[in-house]
Enzyme design. Structure first.
Site, PDB file in Angstrom:
ATOM      1  N   CYS A 249       1.005  -1.033   0.192  1.00 51.40           N
ATOM      2  CA  CYS A 249       0.101  -0.057  -0.059  1.00 51.40           C
ATOM      3  C   CYS A 249       0.915   1.240  -0.137  1.00 51.40           C
ATOM      4  O   CYS A 249       2.272   0.995  -0.016  1.00 51.40           O
ATOM      5  CB  CYS A 249      -0.900  -0.075   1.108  1.00 51.40           C
ATOM      6  SG  CYS A 249      -2.051  -1.415   1.176  1.00 51.40           S
TER       7      CYS A 249
ATOM      8  N   ARG B 251      -4.557   1.863  -1.340  1.00 46.97           N
ATOM      9  CA  ARG B 251      -4.720   0.313  -0.784  1.00 46.97           C
ATOM     10  C   ARG B 251      -4.456  -0.691  -1.925  1.00 46.97           C
ATOM     11  O   ARG B 251      -5.168  -0.713  -3.129  1.00 46.97           O
ATOM     12  CB  ARG B 251      -5.920   0.038  -0.079  1.00 46.97           C
ATOM     13  CG  ARG B 251      -5.973  -1.148   0.539  1.00 46.97           C
ATOM     14  CD  ARG B 251      -7.363  -1.542   1.054  1.00 46.97           C
ATOM     15  NE  ARG B 251      -7.537  -2.806   2.034  1.00 46.97           N
ATOM     16  CZ  ARG B 251      -8.499  -3.647   2.374  1.00 46.97           C
ATOM     17  NH1 ARG B 251      -9.684  -3.191   2.022  1.00 46.97           N
ATOM     18  NH2 ARG B 251      -8.453  -4.610   3.001  1.00 46.97           N
TER      19      ARG B 251
ATOM     20  N   SER C 203      -5.618  -4.544  -1.581  1.00 45.77           N
ATOM     21  CA  SER C 203      -6.352  -5.447  -0.672  1.00 45.77           C
ATOM     22  C   SER C 203      -5.953  -6.844  -0.712  1.00 45.77           C
ATOM     23  O   SER C 203      -5.731  -7.541  -1.800  1.00 45.77           O
ATOM     24  CB  SER C 203      -7.575  -5.247  -1.327  1.00 45.77           C
ATOM     25  OG  SER C 203      -8.143  -4.063  -1.052  1.00 45.77           O
ATOM     26  N   ILE C 204      -5.262  -7.127   0.490  1.00 47.44           N
ATOM     27  CA  ILE C 204      -4.843  -8.519   0.621  1.00 47.44           C
ATOM     28  C   ILE C 204      -5.469  -9.242   1.686  1.00 47.44           C
ATOM     29  O   ILE C 204      -5.843 -10.671   1.557  1.00 47.44           O
ATOM     30  CB  ILE C 204      -3.245  -8.331   0.948  1.00 47.44           C
ATOM     31  CG1 ILE C 204      -2.294  -7.646   0.115  1.00 47.44           C
ATOM     32  CG2 ILE C 204      -2.797  -9.713   1.225  1.00 47.44           C
ATOM     33  CD1 ILE C 204      -2.612  -8.319  -1.199  1.00 47.44           C
ATOM     34  N   ILE C 205      -5.706  -8.545   2.888  1.00 50.84           N
ATOM     35  CA  ILE C 205      -6.531  -9.146   3.951  1.00 50.84           C
ATOM     36  C   ILE C 205      -7.696  -8.394   4.079  1.00 50.84           C
ATOM     37  O   ILE C 205      -7.653  -7.293   4.168  1.00 50.84           O
ATOM     38  CB  ILE C 205      -5.702  -9.427   5.072  1.00 50.84           C
ATOM     39  CG1 ILE C 205      -4.705 -10.434   4.693  1.00 50.84           C
ATOM     40  CG2 ILE C 205      -6.616  -9.730   6.143  1.00 50.84           C
ATOM     41  CD1 ILE C 205      -3.548 -10.375   6.082  1.00 50.84           C
TER      42      ILE C 205
ATOM     43  N   ASP D 126      -5.965  -6.803   9.719  1.00 53.65           N
ATOM     44  CA  ASP D 126      -4.646  -6.644  10.547  1.00 53.65           C
ATOM     45  C   ASP D 126      -4.434  -5.317  10.756  1.00 53.65           C
ATOM     46  O   ASP D 126      -4.091  -4.923  11.677  1.00 53.65           O
ATOM     47  CB  ASP D 126      -3.417  -7.289   9.961  1.00 53.65           C
ATOM     48  CG  ASP D 126      -3.099  -6.668   8.518  1.00 53.65           C
ATOM     49  OD1 ASP D 126      -3.926  -6.048   7.870  1.00 53.65           O
ATOM     50  OD2 ASP D 126      -2.043  -6.916   8.129  1.00 53.65           O
TER      51      ASP D 126
ATOM     52  N   GLY E  86      13.340 -15.643  -3.143  1.00 57.48           N
ATOM     53  CA  GLY E  86      14.658 -16.229  -2.421  1.00 57.48           C
ATOM     54  C   GLY E  86      15.435 -15.349  -2.204  1.00 57.48           C
ATOM     55  O   GLY E  86      16.704 -15.545  -1.573  1.00 57.48           O
TER      56      GLY E  86
END
Length: 483
Positions: free
Chosen positions: A2, A49, A51-53, A99, A360
């Site tokens: 974000c 934003r 949006s993930i959660i 969260d 990685g």
């Protein structure tokens, strides 16, 4: 990711809301899904934003239940569900599943001590309407960016330098000390940036701003590099595998698809192997070259087939002249790692399918995989032998080599005592604390073919990947720059 931006004007002067809107717009690429603003007298926030959660109810800026506290936040706290459960037992009521609200209510409950609870990557600001103070914090390693500027008119912050320059009354002037760092090490070390009076917020720190002035700026966390482990290599290997898999599992928590960058090398392949154990339908992404000598797509495809991932490949065409201006704009200052060009292409490919990717990056730094760490060990050995005359005329060079190559060099020093371990295992960074327990010599041995970490690689990856272990990073710089 974000984007956040904000201002705290001095003397209760009202912020320039037009500039705030423009600055927020400059962060749209960081958060294309939603936009929000908070305005309270001399304080104003802007948020973009991704949006993930809690996609539906995680709008920002967000206010506490009492309306006293207001937050703008970029990042992800992986253990937010555990912290939420703890807060609910203490009587806290939640209105969302995000969260963001957990961070806000944890701050309401515990103040600055809440930072010790967060296992994740974050940069956030919380305004206390009653006390008229602004609290800012950045994650332990500085994964999430945060920049700030302060003058007689107030305090300004943003996720990126271009947005900060739009919002704050900054006259861009190059910082000679920062440019010297860039030309020496190919990056600019915090807290400096390429622009005078614009600063990078230090990792593992928090700040309190009152009336548009910095009142406190303190460290809340640091790496412990002074207490080596006293366990066997076999025990260390078992503990590493446990912590590594747990770190990957935590990063798979999302309400959107999560993928991985896959080069076919050791580090990204181990990440994908762990993802396959902890998730179904793993998506992987790779890029390759027309010039077959440097094309690693066959190796990435082999890993993808072994772990049954949904794999997507793309060939990079040599049009670097067209994309360099865009990459420069995104960084906002000089950055000398040419692999950012490859990551730009790979991100374009991945963004068509997912919003979150694992990579990685960091394996060589954590376990001294690069040859420069071996050079550092040679330097320290010379010093221990007392051969001062041998390098008297190159003292300045050696000092710079130490700064660049020392695998134990940190701003951070955080001792984890025995009494803190229960807290550390639940909330902190046990994986990071574990890695920093190794001496430089042990780290090099771990990543060496004769070391215990290599036995983990042998168990997890195909023979063809292992046989290419010594060829890691063999693409010449000029060839890479062509693409």
């Amino acid at each position: 990711m974000c984007g956040i931006v904000g201002v705290f004007k001095r003397g209760f002067h009202q912020p320039d809301l037009n500039k705030l809107a423009i600055a927020c717009k400059l962060l749209e690429h960081r958060g294309p899904d939603d936009e929000g603003f908070f305005i309270e007298k001399s304080v104003a926030f802007g948020h973009r934003r991704l949006s993930i959660i809690d996609i539906l109810s995680g709008h920002q800026p967000m206010s506490s239940a009492s309306g006293r506290y207001h937050i703008v936040y970029n990042g992800e706290v992986y253990n937010f569900r555990e912290i939420r459960a703890k807060l609910e037992k203490e009587g806290v009521k939640f209105k969302t599943h995000s969260d963001t609200e957990v961070i806000l209510e944890a701050y309401v409950r515990y103040g600055e001590d809440c930072l010790r609870m967060f296992n994740g990557m974050f940069a956030f600001a919380i305004y206390d309407r009653k006390e008229q103070t602004l609290f800012l914090a950045r994650d332990r390693l500085g994964v999430k960016p945060l920049f700030y500027f302060q003058d007689s008119s107030g305090f300004y912050f943003a996720s990126e330098i271009p947005a900060l320059l739009e919002l704050a009354p900054v006259t861009p002037v190059l910082n000679p000390e920062a440019i010297d760092l860039y030309l020496s090490f190919r990056y600019i070390n915090a807290p400096l940036t390429a622009i005078e009076d614009v600063f990078r917020f230090l990792p593992g720190h928090y700040m309190v701003v009152k009336d548009g002035r910095i009142d406190r700026y303190e460290e809340y966390w640091d790496v412990n590099i002074d207490e080596p482990l006293t366990i066997s290599y076999e025990e260390a290997l078992e503990r590493f595998r446990e912590l590594f898999d747990n770190a990957v599992r935590l990063r798979l928590i999302a309400d959107v698809p999560v993928g991985a960058f896959l080069s076919g090398g050791v580090d990204s392949s181990l990440v994908v192997a762990s993802m396959a154990e902890n998730s179904q339908n793993v998506k992987t992404f790779s890029i390759g070259f027309r010039e077959q000598k440097f094309n690693e797509l066959p190796y990435a495809k082999e890993i993808a087939e072994k772990f049954g991932t949904d794999h997507l490949e793309a060939i990079v065409e040599p049009n670097i002249i067209e994309i360099i201006p865009e990459i420069v704009r995104k960084f906002g200052e000089p950055f000398g790692n040419e692999t950012s060009i490859l990551l730009y292409y790979m991100s374009q490919v991945a963004s068509e399918k997912v919003k979150v990717v694992l990579s990685g990056d960091g394996g060589d730094e954590a376990f001294a995989g690069y040859k420069r760490y071996r050079q550092y060990l040679h330097i320290t050995k010379l010093r221990s032998m007392g051969l001062k005359d041998a390098y008297r005329h190159v003292r300045k060079l050696i000092t710079r080599l130490e700064a660049a190559f020392n695998p134990s060099r940190r701003h951070l020093k955080f001792p984890v005592s025995a009494s803190d371990m229960s807290i550390c295992d639940q909330y902190e960074f046990p994986y990071l604390a574990f890695l920093t327990s190794f001496s430089p010599e042990d780290k090099y041995l771990c990543y060496n073919k004769n070391g215990p970490l290599f036995s983990l690689i042998e168990k997890s990856l195909p023979d063809e990947v292992i046989s290419r272990y010594d060829k890691h990073g063999n693409i010449p710089l000029l060839t890479r720059l062509q693409y």
